[in-house]
Design an enzyme around this catalytic site. Sequence first.
Site, PDB file in Angstrom:
ATOM      1  N   GLU A   1     -53.804   3.765  -0.417  1.00 18.39           N
ATOM      2  CA  GLU A   1     -53.812   3.459   0.734  1.00 18.39           C
ATOM      3  C   GLU A   1     -55.351   3.059   1.263  1.00 18.39           C
ATOM      4  O   GLU A   1     -56.404   3.773   2.524  1.00 18.39           O
ATOM      5  CB  GLU A   1     -54.173   5.976   1.392  1.00 18.39           C
ATOM      6  CG  GLU A   1     -52.885   6.157   1.576  1.00 18.39           C
ATOM      7  CD  GLU A   1     -51.926   4.827   2.156  1.00 18.39           C
ATOM      8  OE1 GLU A   1     -51.913   4.225   3.597  1.00 18.39           O
ATOM      9  OE2 GLU A   1     -50.678   5.565   1.927  1.00 18.39           O
TER      10      GLU A   1
HETATM   11  C1  LIG Z   1     -50.268   6.143  -8.643  1.00 13.63           C
HETATM   12  C2  LIG Z   1     -50.381   5.031  -7.255  1.00 13.63           C
HETATM   13  C3  LIG Z   1     -49.914   5.241  -6.090  1.00 13.63           C
HETATM   14  C4  LIG Z   1     -49.433   4.082  -5.175  1.00 13.63           C
HETATM   15  N1  LIG Z   1     -48.476   4.650  -3.535  1.00 13.63           N
HETATM   16  C5  LIG Z   1     -48.564   4.117  -2.974  1.00 13.63           C
HETATM   17  C6  LIG Z   1     -47.237   3.578  -2.500  1.00 13.63           C
HETATM   18  O1  LIG Z   1     -46.581   4.623  -2.138  1.00 13.63           O
HETATM   19  N2  LIG Z   1     -46.859   2.628  -1.234  1.00 13.63           N
HETATM   20  C7  LIG Z   1     -47.369   1.038  -1.932  1.00 13.63           C
HETATM   21  O2  LIG Z   1     -47.035   0.533  -1.361  1.00 13.63           O
HETATM   22  N3  LIG Z   1     -48.924   1.334  -2.402  1.00 13.63           N
HETATM   23  C8  LIG Z   1     -48.961   2.163  -3.119  1.00 13.63           C
HETATM   24  N4  LIG Z   1     -49.798   2.271  -4.192  1.00 13.63           N
HETATM   25  C9  LIG Z   1     -50.569   1.031  -4.096  1.00 13.63           C
HETATM   26  C10 LIG Z   1     -52.616   1.651  -3.662  1.00 13.63           C
HETATM   27  O3  LIG Z   1     -52.303   1.169  -2.465  1.00 13.63           O
HETATM   28  C11 LIG Z   1     -53.326   0.621  -4.247  1.00 13.63           C
HETATM   29  O4  LIG Z   1     -53.167   0.030  -5.269  1.00 13.63           O
HETATM   30  C12 LIG Z   1     -54.376   0.144  -3.271  1.00 13.63           C
HETATM   31  O5  LIG Z   1     -54.241  -0.414  -1.694  1.00 13.63           O
HETATM   32  C13 LIG Z   1     -55.580  -1.247  -3.920  1.00 13.63           C
HETATM   33  O6  LIG Z   1     -54.183  -2.909  -3.695  1.00 13.63           O
HETATM   34  P1  LIG Z   1     -54.267  -3.385  -5.833  1.00 13.63           P
HETATM   35  O7  LIG Z   1     -54.535  -2.088  -6.574  1.00 13.63           O
HETATM   36  O8  LIG Z   1     -53.224  -4.275  -5.313  1.00 13.63           O
HETATM   37  O9  LIG Z   1     -56.214  -3.762  -5.327  1.00 13.63           O
HETATM   38  P2  LIG Z   1     -56.751  -5.568  -5.834  1.00 13.63           P
HETATM   39  O10 LIG Z   1     -56.260  -5.425  -3.616  1.00 13.63           O
HETATM   40  O11 LIG Z   1     -56.408  -6.155  -5.957  1.00 13.63           O
HETATM   41  O12 LIG Z   1     -58.319  -4.837  -5.344  1.00 13.63           O
HETATM   42  C14 LIG Z   1     -59.238  -5.395  -6.237  1.00 13.63           C
HETATM   43  C15 LIG Z   1     -60.544  -4.673  -6.074  1.00 13.63           C
HETATM   44  O13 LIG Z   1     -61.085  -5.115  -4.879  1.00 13.63           O
HETATM   45  C16 LIG Z   1     -61.086  -5.152  -3.390  1.00 13.63           C
HETATM   46  N5  LIG Z   1     -61.136  -6.046  -2.543  1.00 13.63           N
HETATM   47  C17 LIG Z   1     -60.128  -6.426  -2.127  1.00 13.63           C
HETATM   48  N6  LIG Z   1     -59.676  -7.459  -0.962  1.00 13.63           N
HETATM   49  C18 LIG Z   1     -61.602  -6.946  -0.879  1.00 13.63           C
HETATM   50  C19 LIG Z   1     -61.883  -7.505   0.134  1.00 13.63           C
HETATM   51  N7  LIG Z   1     -61.632  -8.080   1.242  1.00 13.63           N
HETATM   52  N8  LIG Z   1     -62.979  -6.781   0.503  1.00 13.63           N
HETATM   53  C20 LIG Z   1     -64.664  -6.426  -0.703  1.00 13.63           C
HETATM   54  N9  LIG Z   1     -62.946  -5.955  -1.748  1.00 13.63           N
HETATM   55  C21 LIG Z   1     -61.844  -5.998  -2.046  1.00 13.63           C
HETATM   56  C22 LIG Z   1     -61.022  -3.813  -3.812  1.00 13.63           C
HETATM   57  O14 LIG Z   1     -61.415  -3.186  -2.634  1.00 13.63           O
HETATM   58  C23 LIG Z   1     -60.473  -3.412  -5.102  1.00 13.63           C
HETATM   59  O15 LIG Z   1     -61.901  -2.442  -5.334  1.00 13.63           O
HETATM   60  C24 LIG Z   1     -50.258   2.707  -4.799  1.00 13.63           C
HETATM   61  C25 LIG Z   1     -51.037   2.925  -6.708  1.00 13.63           C
HETATM   62  C26 LIG Z   1     -51.578   3.381  -7.401  1.00 13.63           C
HETATM   63  C27 LIG Z   1     -52.544   3.738  -8.005  1.00 13.63           C
END
Ligand SMILES: Cc1cc2nc3c(=O)[nH]c(=O)nc-3n(C[C@H](O)[C@H](O)[C@H](O)COP(=O)(O)OP(=O)(O)OC[C@H]3O[C@@H](n4cnc5c(N)ncnc54)[C@H](O)[C@@H]3O)c2cc1C
Length: 603
Positions: A441
């Site tokens: 989220e």
């Molecule tokens: C168990 C689990 C359940 C989930 N459930 C759902 C679900 O039901 N539906 C769904 O759609 N998704 C779901 N997710 C996905 C989850 O919402 C994302 O993993 C999360 O939003 C982060 O995206 P990412 O993993 O691609 O990380 P990335 O976007 O690649 O981010 C990696 C790091 O970079 C940082 N970062 C990225 N951009 C910026 C910026 N502009 N400024 C500062 N920092 C930044 C982030 O804070 C993070 O620390 C789930 C994930 C997990 C692990």
Amino acid sequence: MPSYQAPLRDFRFVMDEVLDYPRHYAQLPQAEEVTPDVVSAILEEGARFTREVLLPLNRTGDEQGCRLEGGEVLTPSGFKEAYAQYVEGGWPSLSGDTAYHGQGLPTSLGMMLSEMVCSSNLAWGMYPGLSQGAADALRHHGSDEQKAQYLTKLNDGTWTGSMCLTEPQCGTDLGLIKTRARPDEAGGYLITGTKIFISAGEHDLAENIVHLVLAKLPDAPEGTKGISLFVVPKYLPDAEGEAGERNAVSCGALEHKMGIHGNATCVMNFDGARGYLVGEPHKGLACMFTMMNVARIGVGIQGLGLMEVSFQNALAYARDRLQMRALSGAQEADKPADPIISHPDVRRMLLTQKALAEGGRMLVLHAAQLADRVECVTSDAEREAAETELGLLTPIVKAFLTEVGFEATNEGVQVFGGHGYIREWGMEQYVRDARITRLYEGTTGIQALDLLGRKVLMSQGEALKPFTKQIHKFCQAHEGDAAMEEFVTPLAKLNAEWGEITMAVGMKAMQDREEVGAASVDYLMYSGYVTLAFFWARAAQAAHQALAGNPDDAAFYRAKLDTARFYYQRLLPRTRAHAEMIRAGGESLMAMQAEDFGHGFAI
Ligand SMILES: Cc1cc2nc3c(=O)[nH]c(=O)nc-3n(C[C@H](O)[C@H](O)[C@H](O)COP(=O)(O)OP(=O)(O)OC[C@H]3O[C@@H](n4cnc5c(N)ncnc54)[C@H](O)[C@@H]3O)c2cc1C
């Protein structure tokens, strides 16, 4: 196995003595239905259901996890039966729209139940939790036909919902979405793409699953402006509105993960699946935000629920476990050693858990009142005011309560010593389960940018002012009250500093936008500690008032005052470090070139 008792006494204190829920409910259109008896009955029945039905499945759910067999996801034993009981009890419809099988009770009641569910079984709670968000998105943005078809089923719990945003190449940056929606001859759309990490994307609890999917239309503009929202059911509704023909959506794999093992985290494949546009083309992100805002508060409540249950178990252990004598001499001379609760450091850990959980509950129940008002008040001005404040507090609820939630569950392990690290006691599960709450989220970093960048600075500080004004008024009202001085003096100082820090960051940001990102997480944590200080001051005031009347349960109120003092003396000083780090600015973060980070391990 860990135990759990819903903190009903504390709920009552917060509702009746701190936040004046009786008056709040009396002002809502549902006033006649939300009588004190109804509220008590819901809380008590919720407490029973979560303790008797959900809690016993928490450990087994963690150990068994979910299985993917022949494309179907099987949840841990007992999950399906517990869900059937949940539906039977009418819980999914609690705050749903009465026009669509809902009971129409205030959102806040659902949030109280949610805390109990999260304390007793977080992984199970995510199945109905996501349905709630899907229902809200459809209620606000769906057509009448979509509401009649899907909202009714989500409200009565026979179908559940999921939220499909994330793809392998995009999590935070939804502008990178590749999933496509192509119009078909029948007036709908065919959805093709792969979504990952989809919570409750596939399972065996309900007859059907309603996926809300973000995808791009053929003529979509680049980036986030080109995203549309579709409802894509696992089974297409038949002529009677029941689950009919299977749609081309399937679970390709289950993720193996650190915690919340009982919840299915799915790779979802959409292979030309039939979908229906929700809202207007290219406006999907705004619709999805309705769902995400509900879900963000929901995740904050997950942090709160885990703090509470970890605290309850750490407390029981600390009273029981005998190790060493107290520094000041034997406390229980008849025993071979004193209970570890005698030691100041163990008390520090327990009080940290208690102060953050009880403070978090006040914050959540305040946000819940705002959510009720957003839903119900008829005056535009009042609704806008509630929306602004809820918008400000949502990233704090989400990110602050999950950051401290992780800390508090870690302290829970520490209180148990080595036994906390051993699975048998169940304390390490809370840490593993809590870890995800800081990520999904929107990570803490993203919530912090939302708070400082989007909410506070973009409004030139206007979004913050009504809240700091409330704090100011409270401090003014208690100026000169000797009993409250220890709270209102530091609170007034911090409240003024909050405004100054905001101005200072805003000024720096005008020169260099990176300053917003550099300050944001410390700003969020600072804001969280000050916000909780406001609620702890109000709790202290309520406790003083109650004690003046010599109540039978004076010990409860004295403990409130002790906890408020602990919060002010031992947790609130953390604002000093955050303020210093905010003031330090972004120079030291940005000075190094990206290629210079790894010199230490380069050959
Ligand atoms: C168990 C689990 C359940 C989930 N459930 C759902 C679900 O039901 N539906 C769904 O759609 N998704 C779901 N997710 C996905 C989850 O919402 C994302 O993993 C999360 O939003 C982060 O995206 P990412 O993993 O691609 O990380 P990335 O976007 O690649 O981010 C990696 C790091 O970079 C940082 N970062 C990225 N951009 C910026 C910026 N502009 N400024 C500062 N920092 C930044 C982030 O804070 C993070 O620390 C789930 C994930 C997990 C692990």
